[in-house]
Scaffold this motif. Structure first.
Motif, PDB file in Angstrom:
ATOM      1  N   ALA A 153       4.671  -5.735  -4.834  1.00 27.67           N
ATOM      2  CA  ALA A 153       4.996  -7.165  -4.943  1.00 27.67           C
ATOM      3  C   ALA A 153       5.663  -7.458  -6.290  1.00 27.67           C
ATOM      4  CB  ALA A 153       3.733  -8.006  -4.771  1.00 27.67           C
ATOM      5  N   THR A 154       5.168  -6.794  -7.344  1.00 31.14           N
ATOM      6  CA  THR A 154       5.766  -6.979  -8.672  1.00 31.14           C
ATOM      7  C   THR A 154       7.188  -6.426  -8.711  1.00 31.14           C
ATOM      8  OG1 THR A 154       3.591  -6.882  -9.717  1.00 31.14           O
ATOM      9  CG2 THR A 154       5.500  -6.419 -11.116  1.00 31.14           C
ATOM     10  N   ILE A 155       7.362  -5.213  -8.157  1.00 35.47           N
ATOM     11  CA  ILE A 155       8.702  -4.607  -8.117  1.00 35.47           C
ATOM     12  C   ILE A 155       9.667  -5.513  -7.353  1.00 35.47           C
ATOM     13  CG2 ILE A 155      10.033  -2.686  -7.130  1.00 35.47           C
ATOM     14  CD1 ILE A 155       7.532  -0.897  -7.690  1.00 35.47           C
TER      15      ILE A 155
ATOM     16  N   GLY B  87      17.793  -9.026  -9.352  1.00 34.27           N
ATOM     17  CA  GLY B  87      18.869  -8.048  -9.176  1.00 34.27           C
ATOM     18  C   GLY B  87      18.653  -7.149  -7.985  1.00 34.27           C
ATOM     19  N   LEU B  88      19.306  -5.978  -8.032  1.00 36.53           N
ATOM     20  CA  LEU B  88      19.314  -5.067  -6.894  1.00 36.53           C
ATOM     21  C   LEU B  88      18.388  -3.882  -7.150  1.00 36.53           C
ATOM     22  CD1 LEU B  88      23.146  -5.033  -6.175  1.00 36.53           C
ATOM     23  CD2 LEU B  88      21.371  -6.369  -5.028  1.00 36.53           C
ATOM     24  N   PRO B  89      17.850  -3.271  -6.101  1.00 35.28           N
ATOM     25  CA  PRO B  89      18.025  -3.700  -4.708  1.00 35.28           C
ATOM     26  C   PRO B  89      17.130  -4.887  -4.380  1.00 35.28           C
ATOM     27  CG  PRO B  89      16.489  -1.870  -4.789  1.00 35.28           C
ATOM     28  CD  PRO B  89      16.952  -2.108  -6.204  1.00 35.28           C
ATOM     29  N   ARG B  90      17.569  -5.665  -3.364  1.00 32.83           N
ATOM     30  CA  ARG B  90      16.667  -6.631  -2.751  1.00 32.83           C
ATOM     31  C   ARG B  90      15.603  -5.837  -2.006  1.00 32.83           C
ATOM     32  NH1 ARG B  90      18.743 -11.683  -2.575  1.00 32.83           N
ATOM     33  NH2 ARG B  90      16.531 -12.155  -2.523  1.00 32.83           N
ATOM     34  N   VAL B  91      14.376  -6.369  -1.940  1.00 32.52           N
ATOM     35  CA  VAL B  91      13.252  -5.592  -1.406  1.00 32.52           C
ATOM     36  C   VAL B  91      12.453  -6.398  -0.386  1.00 32.52           C
ATOM     37  CG1 VAL B  91      11.150  -4.307  -1.986  1.00 32.52           C
ATOM     38  CG2 VAL B  91      13.061  -4.354  -3.615  1.00 32.52           C
ATOM     39  N   ARG B  92      12.148  -5.789   0.714  1.00 34.12           N
ATOM     40  CA  ARG B  92      11.097  -6.221   1.638  1.00 34.12           C
ATOM     41  C   ARG B  92      10.089  -5.082   1.705  1.00 34.12           C
ATOM     42  NH1 ARG B  92      12.748 -10.383   0.686  1.00 34.12           N
ATOM     43  NH2 ARG B  92      13.424 -12.104   2.023  1.00 34.12           N
ATOM     44  N   TYR B  93       8.852  -5.364   2.109  1.00 34.93           N
ATOM     45  CA  TYR B  93       7.850  -4.305   2.020  1.00 34.93           C
ATOM     46  C   TYR B  93       6.677  -4.525   2.967  1.00 34.93           C
ATOM     47  CZ  TYR B  93       5.967  -7.801  -1.221  1.00 34.93           C
ATOM     48  OH  TYR B  93       5.544  -8.967  -1.800  1.00 34.93           O
ATOM     49  N   ALA B  94       5.956  -3.394   3.180  1.00 38.87           N
ATOM     50  CA  ALA B  94       4.778  -3.405   4.047  1.00 38.87           C
ATOM     51  C   ALA B  94       3.494  -3.536   3.248  1.00 38.87           C
ATOM     52  CB  ALA B  94       4.736  -2.115   4.861  1.00 38.87           C
ATOM     53  N   GLY B  95       3.504  -3.133   1.979  1.00 33.37           N
ATOM     54  CA  GLY B  95       2.238  -2.997   1.265  1.00 33.37           C
ATOM     55  C   GLY B  95       1.581  -1.675   1.633  1.00 33.37           C
ATOM     56  N   ALA B  96       0.272  -1.697   1.815  1.00 31.77           N
ATOM     57  CA  ALA B  96      -0.488  -0.456   1.986  1.00 31.77           C
ATOM     58  C   ALA B  96      -0.311   0.153   3.370  1.00 31.77           C
ATOM     59  CB  ALA B  96      -1.963  -0.721   1.729  1.00 31.77           C
ATOM     60  N   PHE B  97      -0.574   1.465   3.438  1.00 32.29           N
ATOM     61  CA  PHE B  97      -0.703   2.175   4.717  1.00 32.29           C
ATOM     62  C   PHE B  97      -2.064   1.805   5.319  1.00 32.29           C
ATOM     63  CE2 PHE B  97       1.691   5.060   1.923  1.00 32.29           C
ATOM     64  CZ  PHE B  97       2.696   5.582   2.726  1.00 32.29           C
ATOM     65  N   LEU B  98      -2.096   1.369   6.570  1.00 31.65           N
ATOM     66  CA  LEU B  98      -3.359   1.180   7.278  1.00 31.65           C
ATOM     67  C   LEU B  98      -3.602   2.420   8.135  1.00 31.65           C
ATOM     68  CD1 LEU B  98      -3.116  -2.561   8.441  1.00 31.65           C
ATOM     69  CD2 LEU B  98      -3.488  -1.614   6.149  1.00 31.65           C
ATOM     70  N   THR B  99      -4.799   3.001   8.016  1.00 33.67           N
ATOM     71  CA  THR B  99      -5.080   4.246   8.725  1.00 33.67           C
ATOM     72  C   THR B  99      -6.558   4.337   9.070  1.00 33.67           C
ATOM     73  OG1 THR B  99      -4.580   6.628   8.679  1.00 33.67           O
ATOM     74  CG2 THR B  99      -5.549   5.680   6.686  1.00 33.67           C
ATOM     75  N   ALA B 100      -6.887   5.322   9.901  1.00 34.51           N
ATOM     76  CA  ALA B 100      -8.284   5.559  10.271  1.00 34.51           C
ATOM     77  C   ALA B 100      -9.024   6.185   9.084  1.00 34.51           C
ATOM     78  CB  ALA B 100      -8.345   6.482  11.488  1.00 34.51           C
ATOM     79  N   PRO B 101     -10.367   6.139   9.080  1.00 35.72           N
ATOM     80  CA  PRO B 101     -11.111   6.771   7.988  1.00 35.72           C
ATOM     81  C   PRO B 101     -10.740   8.252   7.863  1.00 35.72           C
ATOM     82  CG  PRO B 101     -12.567   5.373   9.281  1.00 35.72           C
ATOM     83  CD  PRO B 101     -11.250   5.433  10.026  1.00 35.72           C
ATOM     84  N   GLY B 102     -10.321   8.668   6.691  1.00 32.55           N
ATOM     85  CA  GLY B 102      -9.878  10.047   6.486  1.00 32.55           C
ATOM     86  C   GLY B 102      -8.490  10.330   7.021  1.00 32.55           C
ATOM     87  N   GLY B 103      -7.824   9.307   7.542  1.00 32.98           N
ATOM     88  CA  GLY B 103      -6.510   9.507   8.165  1.00 32.98           C
ATOM     89  C   GLY B 103      -5.391   9.631   7.142  1.00 32.98           C
ATOM     90  N   TYR B 104      -4.258  10.137   7.634  1.00 35.84           N
ATOM     91  CA  TYR B 104      -3.045  10.252   6.829  1.00 35.84           C
ATOM     92  C   TYR B 104      -2.638   8.881   6.303  1.00 35.84           C
ATOM     93  CZ  TYR B 104       1.957  11.216   6.066  1.00 35.84           C
ATOM     94  OH  TYR B 104       3.210  11.343   5.550  1.00 35.84           O
ATOM     95  N   PRO B 105      -2.195   8.756   5.080  1.00 32.02           N
ATOM     96  CA  PRO B 105      -2.059   9.797   4.049  1.00 32.02           C
ATOM     97  C   PRO B 105      -3.181   9.724   3.004  1.00 32.02           C
ATOM     98  CG  PRO B 105      -0.722   7.919   3.420  1.00 32.02           C
ATOM     99  CD  PRO B 105      -1.503   7.512   4.666  1.00 32.02           C
ATOM    100  N   SER B 106      -4.418   9.436   3.444  1.00 33.12           N
ATOM    101  CA  SER B 106      -5.480   9.182   2.462  1.00 33.12           C
ATOM    102  C   SER B 106      -5.754  10.380   1.568  1.00 33.12           C
ATOM    103  CB  SER B 106      -6.766   8.753   3.183  1.00 33.12           C
ATOM    104  OG  SER B 106      -7.230   9.770   4.048  1.00 33.12           O
ATOM    105  N   ASP B 107      -5.442  11.611   2.055  1.00 34.88           N
ATOM    106  CA  ASP B 107      -5.739  12.800   1.240  1.00 34.88           C
ATOM    107  C   ASP B 107      -4.478  13.459   0.684  1.00 34.88           C
ATOM    108  OD1 ASP B 107      -4.646  13.760   3.568  1.00 34.88           O
ATOM    109  OD2 ASP B 107      -6.185  15.284   3.926  1.00 34.88           O
ATOM    110  N   ARG B 108      -3.347  12.745   0.739  1.00 32.25           N
ATOM    111  CA  ARG B 108      -2.091  13.341   0.273  1.00 32.25           C
ATOM    112  C   ARG B 108      -1.935  13.157  -1.234  1.00 32.25           C
ATOM    113  NH1 ARG B 108       0.118  16.432   4.496  1.00 32.25           N
ATOM    114  NH2 ARG B 108      -1.897  16.272   5.519  1.00 32.25           N
ATOM    115  N   PRO B 109      -1.559  14.219  -1.949  1.00 29.84           N
ATOM    116  CA  PRO B 109      -1.438  14.093  -3.410  1.00 29.84           C
ATOM    117  C   PRO B 109      -0.359  13.101  -3.843  1.00 29.84           C
ATOM    118  CG  PRO B 109      -0.621  16.234  -2.632  1.00 29.84           C
ATOM    119  CD  PRO B 109      -1.291  15.576  -1.471  1.00 29.84           C
ATOM    120  N   TRP B 110       0.645  12.871  -2.999  1.00 29.62           N
ATOM    121  CA  TRP B 110       1.750  12.004  -3.409  1.00 29.62           C
ATOM    122  C   TRP B 110       1.444  10.522  -3.243  1.00 29.62           C
ATOM    123  CZ3 TRP B 110       2.719   9.061   0.726  1.00 29.62           C
ATOM    124  CH2 TRP B 110       2.554   9.613   2.009  1.00 29.62           C
ATOM    125  N   ARG B 111       0.387  10.199  -2.491  1.00 29.38           N
ATOM    126  CA  ARG B 111       0.201   8.776  -2.180  1.00 29.38           C
ATOM    127  C   ARG B 111      -0.074   8.007  -3.472  1.00 29.38           C
ATOM    128  NH1 ARG B 111      -4.293  10.615  -2.968  1.00 29.38           N
ATOM    129  NH2 ARG B 111      -6.258   9.494  -3.179  1.00 29.38           N
TER     130      ARG B 111
END
Ligand SMILES: [Zn+2]
Length: 350
Positions: free
Chosen positions: A73-75, A80-104
């Protein structure tokens, strides 16, 4: 030629393209080229990439599909550019992707319990519309409160647990009730079908796990589902997976499905800006140059392109490819990848 004429009747670039020349009092005075609307990458992760590089490569607007909601939301509020629309967080099942991914990014995942406490599907769907869907509704409300334009769900059966159908239905219902579309990462056998069956609005990657059958593709297209392409990541990583995804897009496009250009910028090494590998793969999937331009200029997730308009236009220098070269992937890719952003007033119809 009037201001509203396309580049040339029958040229094949479609109604969004205009032949222009650059004004005499700027850089490259008088240079001739093609003007396009602001171009959108419909799948990026701004916390994992450099937006400046995408802008330098001709992308004026982006849709972030997975981030810490406060951070994105801050970004997005930055001038200026780029203009941004966004989803916010990933919604997932308990333990689901990408909850254990190092890049998240920290704070970018919400793990939601099943709304189905052993009830039948029908009972669970009923419950989904009532109080027991509390955590689902709270998560959707949280993203909306941070200004999200779309709700992102992860359905990745290869990398963790996945929402059961009642819980997915509850997410879709909660998003719909708040006027937000639902976009799904579908990966693993049957996951694209699950998303299509549940009425998910957008697949954030064109299906790549398996070849979908024609009837399922026809159903997705008829329902108005859109697919974000993200073909370049597969071209980069795995040729067989790329062929599967391109073949699905080919039949989805032929069935009238709405294809949105997107690269998943932030997912490893990708050319920022208009990505020639993404464009070439779309042409290989049967999209004409005019279709690729439409996929780049589509205002999703908004209905109107007003949010992409920052007083800029896209300029592709030089003459466009000849009409008989507009189905050649490398030719169209090289042309469009030269796109740059210019102030709209610097371009004059010619
Ligand atoms: Zn992504």
């Amino acid at each position: 030629m009037s201001r509203t004429d396309p580049v040339e009747a029958g040229h094949g670039l479609g109604p969004l393209a205009r032949r222009v020349r650059r004004s005499l009092n700027g850089d490259h005075p008088g240079e001739v080229g093609t003007m396009l609307p602001p171009l959108v990458d419909h799948h990026v992760h701004l916390q994992l990439s450099r937006a400046d590089d995408a802008v330098a490569g001709g992308i004026a607007a982006v849709v972030d599909l997975g981030a810490d909601p406060g951070a994105i939301a801050t970004i997005a509020r930055t001038e200026g550019l780029p203009r941004v629309r966004y989803a916010g967080a990933f919604l997932t099942a308990p333990g689901g992707y990408p909850s254990d991914r190092p890049w998240r990014p920290d704070g970018s995942v919400r793990e939601l319990p099943s709304v189905d406490g052993g009830a039948t599907d029908e009972q669970a769907r009923e419950l989904a519309h009532h109080a027991l869907a509390g955590p689902v509704e709270a998560a959707v409300d949280e993203q909306r409160a941070f200004g999200a334009s779309v709700v992102k769900v992860a359905l990745n059966s290869v990398a963790g647990t996945v929402f059961d159908r009642p819980t997915l239905d509850a997410v879709v219902a909660a998003a719909r009730a708040r006027g937000l579309p639902v976009a799904a990462h579908a990966e693993g056998a049957g996951m694209a079908q699950l998303a299509i069956d549940a009425g998910v609005d957008v697949l954030v990657h064109a299906p790549f796990t398996e070849r979908l059958d024609d009837a399922l593709i026809a159903r997705a297209a008829a329902a108005g589902q859109a697919w974000i392409s993200t073909l370049a990541i597969h071209v980069r990583d795995d040729a067989a997976v790329a062929e599967t995804a391109i073949e699905n897009v080919r039949r989805f496009h032929a069935a009238g499905g709405r294809v949105l250009y997107g690269t998943d910028l932030g997912n490893g090494d990708l050319v920022p800006g208009v990505n020639p590998d993404e464009v070439a793969a779309l042409v290989r999937a049967g999209l004409a140059a005019s279709d690729v331009i439409a996929a780049l200029a589509d205002p999703w997730p908004d209905a109107s392109p007003a949010w992409t308009d920052a007083g800029v236009a896209t300029f592709v220098p030089g003459p466009p490819p000849d009409a008989d070269r507009l189905t050649d992937p490398d030719t169209v890719a090289a042309w469009l990848a030269a796109a740059r952003i210019l102030p709209a007033e610097e371009l004059e119809p010619c």
